[in-house]
Design a protein around this motif. Sequence first.
Motif, PDB file in Angstrom:
ATOM      1  N   VAL A 119       0.959  -0.730   0.320  1.00 55.70           N
ATOM      2  CA  VAL A 119      -0.092   0.272   0.078  1.00 55.70           C
ATOM      3  C   VAL A 119       0.762   1.373  -0.300  1.00 55.70           C
ATOM      4  O   VAL A 119       0.737   2.985  -1.064  1.00 55.70           O
ATOM      5  N   ALA A 120       1.973   1.258   0.796  1.00 58.81           N
ATOM      6  CA  ALA A 120       2.961   2.178   0.768  1.00 58.81           C
ATOM      7  C   ALA A 120       3.420   2.799  -0.903  1.00 58.81           C
ATOM      8  O   ALA A 120       3.487   3.857  -1.207  1.00 58.81           O
ATOM      9  N   LEU A 121       3.834   1.962  -1.369  1.00 56.87           N
ATOM     10  CA  LEU A 121       4.459   1.981  -2.799  1.00 56.87           C
ATOM     11  C   LEU A 121       3.468   2.347  -3.701  1.00 56.87           C
ATOM     12  O   LEU A 121       3.874   3.442  -4.655  1.00 56.87           O
ATOM     13  N   LEU A 122       1.795   1.370  -3.461  1.00 55.98           N
ATOM     14  CA  LEU A 122       0.650   2.228  -4.941  1.00 55.98           C
ATOM     15  C   LEU A 122       0.460   3.677  -4.345  1.00 55.98           C
ATOM     16  O   LEU A 122       0.173   4.490  -4.859  1.00 55.98           O
ATOM     17  N   ASN A 123       0.429   3.969  -3.103  1.00 54.49           N
ATOM     18  CA  ASN A 123       0.393   5.113  -2.665  1.00 54.49           C
ATOM     19  C   ASN A 123       1.599   6.443  -3.440  1.00 54.49           C
ATOM     20  O   ASN A 123       0.960   6.943  -4.685  1.00 54.49           O
ATOM     21  N   VAL A 124       3.053   5.738  -3.697  1.00 59.53           N
ATOM     22  CA  VAL A 124       3.881   6.560  -3.674  1.00 59.53           C
ATOM     23  C   VAL A 124       3.377   6.473  -5.793  1.00 59.53           C
ATOM     24  O   VAL A 124       3.634   7.424  -6.378  1.00 59.53           O
ATOM     25  N   GLN A 125       2.945   5.789  -5.567  1.00 56.00           N
ATOM     26  CA  GLN A 125       3.218   5.233  -7.729  1.00 56.00           C
ATOM     27  C   GLN A 125       2.073   5.752  -8.111  1.00 56.00           C
ATOM     28  O   GLN A 125       1.717   6.008  -9.453  1.00 56.00           O
ATOM     29  N   ARG A 126       0.840   6.108  -7.152  1.00 58.19           N
ATOM     30  CA  ARG A 126      -0.403   6.605  -8.315  1.00 58.19           C
ATOM     31  C   ARG A 126      -0.822   8.284  -7.418  1.00 58.19           C
ATOM     32  O   ARG A 126      -1.359   8.967  -7.755  1.00 58.19           O
ATOM     33  N   ALA A 127       0.783   8.342  -6.899  1.00 60.07           N
ATOM     34  CA  ALA A 127       1.188  10.024  -5.993  1.00 60.07           C
ATOM     35  C   ALA A 127      -0.674  10.633  -5.323  1.00 60.07           C
ATOM     36  O   ALA A 127      -0.842  11.487  -5.855  1.00 60.07           O
ATOM     37  N   HIS A 128      -0.668   9.848  -4.335  1.00 56.68           N
ATOM     38  CA  HIS A 128      -1.614  10.256  -3.551  1.00 56.68           C
ATOM     39  C   HIS A 128      -1.303  11.196  -3.074  1.00 56.68           C
ATOM     40  O   HIS A 128      -0.388  11.407  -2.362  1.00 56.68           O
ATOM     41  N   GLY A 129      -1.974  12.027  -2.319  1.00 56.99           N
ATOM     42  CA  GLY A 129      -1.463  13.150  -1.717  1.00 56.99           C
ATOM     43  C   GLY A 129      -1.849  12.484  -0.207  1.00 56.99           C
ATOM     44  O   GLY A 129      -2.618  11.240  -0.161  1.00 56.99           O
ATOM     45  N   PHE A 130      -1.868  13.840   0.520  1.00 51.30           N
ATOM     46  CA  PHE A 130      -2.547  13.190   2.249  1.00 51.30           C
ATOM     47  C   PHE A 130      -3.286  12.356   2.298  1.00 51.30           C
ATOM     48  O   PHE A 130      -3.585  11.167   2.780  1.00 51.30           O
ATOM     49  N   THR A 131      -4.424  13.284   2.161  1.00 51.40           N
ATOM     50  CA  THR A 131      -5.428  12.837   2.342  1.00 51.40           C
ATOM     51  C   THR A 131      -5.682  11.696   1.554  1.00 51.40           C
ATOM     52  O   THR A 131      -5.866  10.612   2.494  1.00 51.40           O
ATOM     53  N   GLU A 132      -6.233  11.146   1.046  1.00 52.17           N
ATOM     54  CA  GLU A 132      -5.634  10.474   0.290  1.00 52.17           C
ATOM     55  C   GLU A 132      -5.068   9.063   0.878  1.00 52.17           C
ATOM     56  O   GLU A 132      -5.645   7.639   0.788  1.00 52.17           O
ATOM     57  N   SER A 133      -3.564   9.155   0.946  1.00 52.62           N
ATOM     58  CA  SER A 133      -3.003   8.205   0.886  1.00 52.62           C
ATOM     59  C   SER A 133      -3.888   7.358   2.546  1.00 52.62           C
ATOM     60  O   SER A 133      -2.917   6.184   2.556  1.00 52.62           O
ATOM     61  N   VAL A 134      -3.818   8.081   3.733  1.00 56.96           N
ATOM     62  CA  VAL A 134      -4.107   7.566   4.947  1.00 56.96           C
ATOM     63  C   VAL A 134      -6.232   7.098   4.838  1.00 56.96           C
ATOM     64  O   VAL A 134      -5.812   5.783   4.903  1.00 56.96           O
ATOM     65  N   LEU A 135      -6.068   7.784   3.552  1.00 60.66           N
ATOM     66  CA  LEU A 135      -7.666   6.983   3.177  1.00 60.66           C
ATOM     67  C   LEU A 135      -7.664   5.397   2.785  1.00 60.66           C
ATOM     68  O   LEU A 135      -8.232   4.325   2.977  1.00 60.66           O
ATOM     69  N   HIS A 136      -6.473   5.251   1.562  1.00 59.35           N
ATOM     70  CA  HIS A 136      -6.435   4.064   0.895  1.00 59.35           C
ATOM     71  C   HIS A 136      -5.877   3.430   1.634  1.00 59.35           C
ATOM     72  O   HIS A 136      -6.170   1.959   1.967  1.00 59.35           O
ATOM     73  N   GLY A 137      -4.630   3.619   2.904  1.00 63.94           N
ATOM     74  CA  GLY A 137      -4.302   2.642   3.963  1.00 63.94           C
ATOM     75  C   GLY A 137      -5.560   1.815   4.885  1.00 63.94           C
ATOM     76  O   GLY A 137      -5.686   1.187   4.956  1.00 63.94           O
ATOM     77  N   PHE A 138      -6.175   3.192   5.050  1.00 65.06           N
ATOM     78  CA  PHE A 138      -7.256   2.713   5.661  1.00 65.06           C
ATOM     79  C   PHE A 138      -7.959   2.085   5.286  1.00 65.06           C
ATOM     80  O   PHE A 138      -9.079   0.910   6.171  1.00 65.06           O
ATOM     81  N   GLY A 139      -8.686   2.105   3.865  1.00 64.33           N
ATOM     82  CA  GLY A 139      -9.741   1.483   3.239  1.00 64.33           C
ATOM     83  C   GLY A 139      -9.092  -0.071   2.832  1.00 64.33           C
ATOM     84  O   GLY A 139     -10.148  -1.378   3.273  1.00 64.33           O
ATOM     85  N   ALA A 140      -7.567   0.111   2.118  1.00 63.19           N
ATOM     86  CA  ALA A 140      -7.263  -1.178   2.327  1.00 63.19           C
ATOM     87  C   ALA A 140      -7.327  -1.880   3.481  1.00 63.19           C
ATOM     88  O   ALA A 140      -7.299  -3.217   3.448  1.00 63.19           O
ATOM     89  N   ALA A 141      -7.306  -1.872   4.652  1.00 65.06           N
ATOM     90  CA  ALA A 141      -7.509  -2.243   6.200  1.00 65.06           C
ATOM     91  C   ALA A 141      -8.420  -3.100   6.006  1.00 65.06           C
ATOM     92  O   ALA A 141      -8.232  -4.410   6.463  1.00 65.06           O
ATOM     93  N   LEU A 142      -9.231  -1.775   6.387  1.00 61.63           N
ATOM     94  CA  LEU A 142     -10.773  -2.471   5.963  1.00 61.63           C
ATOM     95  C   LEU A 142     -11.303  -3.417   5.021  1.00 61.63           C
ATOM     96  O   LEU A 142     -11.891  -4.564   6.012  1.00 61.63           O
ATOM     97  N   GLY A 143     -10.634  -3.187   4.267  1.00 60.23           N
ATOM     98  CA  GLY A 143     -11.475  -4.540   2.881  1.00 60.23           C
ATOM     99  C   GLY A 143     -10.360  -5.944   3.703  1.00 60.23           C
ATOM    100  O   GLY A 143     -10.892  -7.017   3.348  1.00 60.23           O
ATOM    101  N   PHE A 144      -9.730  -5.952   3.882  1.00 59.96           N
ATOM    102  CA  PHE A 144      -8.343  -6.308   4.337  1.00 59.96           C
ATOM    103  C   PHE A 144      -8.933  -7.941   5.687  1.00 59.96           C
ATOM    104  O   PHE A 144      -9.044  -9.032   5.593  1.00 59.96           O
ATOM    105  N   THR A 145      -9.368  -6.946   6.552  1.00 58.65           N
ATOM    106  CA  THR A 145     -10.314  -6.813   7.674  1.00 58.65           C
ATOM    107  C   THR A 145     -11.596  -7.952   7.116  1.00 58.65           C
ATOM    108  O   THR A 145     -11.868  -9.433   8.126  1.00 58.65           O
ATOM    109  N   LEU A 146     -11.914  -7.268   6.584  1.00 66.30           N
ATOM    110  CA  LEU A 146     -13.420  -7.993   5.785  1.00 66.30           C
ATOM    111  C   LEU A 146     -13.546  -9.589   5.539  1.00 66.30           C
ATOM    112  O   LEU A 146     -14.499 -10.265   5.688  1.00 66.30           O
ATOM    113  N   VAL A 147     -12.247  -9.747   4.482  1.00 66.90           N
ATOM    114  CA  VAL A 147     -12.461 -10.875   4.046  1.00 66.90           C
ATOM    115  C   VAL A 147     -11.537 -11.705   4.918  1.00 66.90           C
ATOM    116  O   VAL A 147     -11.930 -12.768   4.686  1.00 66.90           O
TER     117      VAL A 147
END
Lengths: 193, 218
Positions: A119-147
């Motif tokens: 996720v850290a690498l994807l954030n860099v690759q997709r040039a996410h901003g601050f809020t996007e990075s944190v949301l992306h990390g949080f969302g990814a983790a939620l998805g991980f937990t759900l599955v």
Amino acid sequence: MADYALILLGTVLVNNLVLTQFLGLCPFMGVSRKLETAVGMGLATTFVLTLASLASFLMHTFVLVPLELEYLRTVAFIVIIAALVQFTEMFVRKISPMLHNVLGIFLPLITTNCAVLGVALLNVQRAHGFTESVLHGFGAALGFTLVLVAFAAIRERLLLADVPGPFKGNPIALLTAGLMSLAFMGFSGLVQG
Amino acid sequence: MSVCSAGLWRNNPGLVQLLGLCPLLAVTSTLINGLALGLATLLTLLVSNTLVSVSRGWLRPEVRIAVYVLIIACAVSAIELAMNAWFHGLYTALGIFVPLIVTNCTILARAETFASRQPVGWAMVDALAMGTGFTGVLIVLGGLRELLGQGTWLAGAALMFGPHADAWTFSAGDAYPGFLLAALPPGAFFALGLLLAAKNWIDRPVAAQAAPALTADS
């Protein structure tokens, strides 16, 4: 605001970390034998993943880019993640011994969870901003937990199923994961991108 | 000898230990992608096992895991830069899974359980055996999914072996409709599940033969 909701929905359901991006499969197969451990692992990963995407964003934007050290990104991120996991463990042990009992054994495993670095690498690759990075990390983790939790619940049932010899254990678990992945394909188109 | 057979079959990192699953499933949409990542992993494993084995005498046990991770991360960064320079097409095709070799549990597991206790020679043999076993699984899975999903074989070989390799590509022709499921993520899970079941099935007669012999002896 709607944009952020879409990012969250997209990372949890559409681009699910485990089932469509193939990140974090080791814990997905490894700690999904019991529901309780799956919940513990999910919570620990959510915490670390959100913090790690925040910390790696700060590191990349304010240290690596100004110093033109982008090629050290992999090394820098893994050091950050390892340090973060260590601090989280010390912090949790100090604040809440009970929580430490629940999460303790999972924390060291998170360092080698490729979802966190991924996720850290994807954030860099997709040039996410601050809020996007944190949301992306949080969302990814939620998805991980759900599955992870859903998969653990299925596997507890699977133990009682009558499975042909060669398929016992991991093969049938992988086929089950395939079916879950197929089900999650149904979410594509829910959010564009 | 047993070190080799453990890495290649008995204790294969991809099929038995189920380590390094993420790259195993993610990059095996074509054979060439699988082969490329397999070789990169093999190289990382070789470097890390060698360095870990060399440093085992004077490394303090409390900090060993951190040092292993750093060694692996440095090796991967070097390989990443080299791939970007010489195999740029492959590097872009594999995406984040090149840097993610760092978190391939196989590498850390070999460093901790084997290389930190064995002389350099054995550590290198172990790295070669484990790496080859892992690459083998990647090739089989990649070949299977490519053939089923797109009806081609060795597509994109030019990215790895130079322009003349384009002639190697086999294609089932335009008549083959393509089996989309095999190329999509669920196909990866199904293919690996079937591969594991096949390995269990092949190993079964051995276990059945060994068991009666034991009881007869006792």
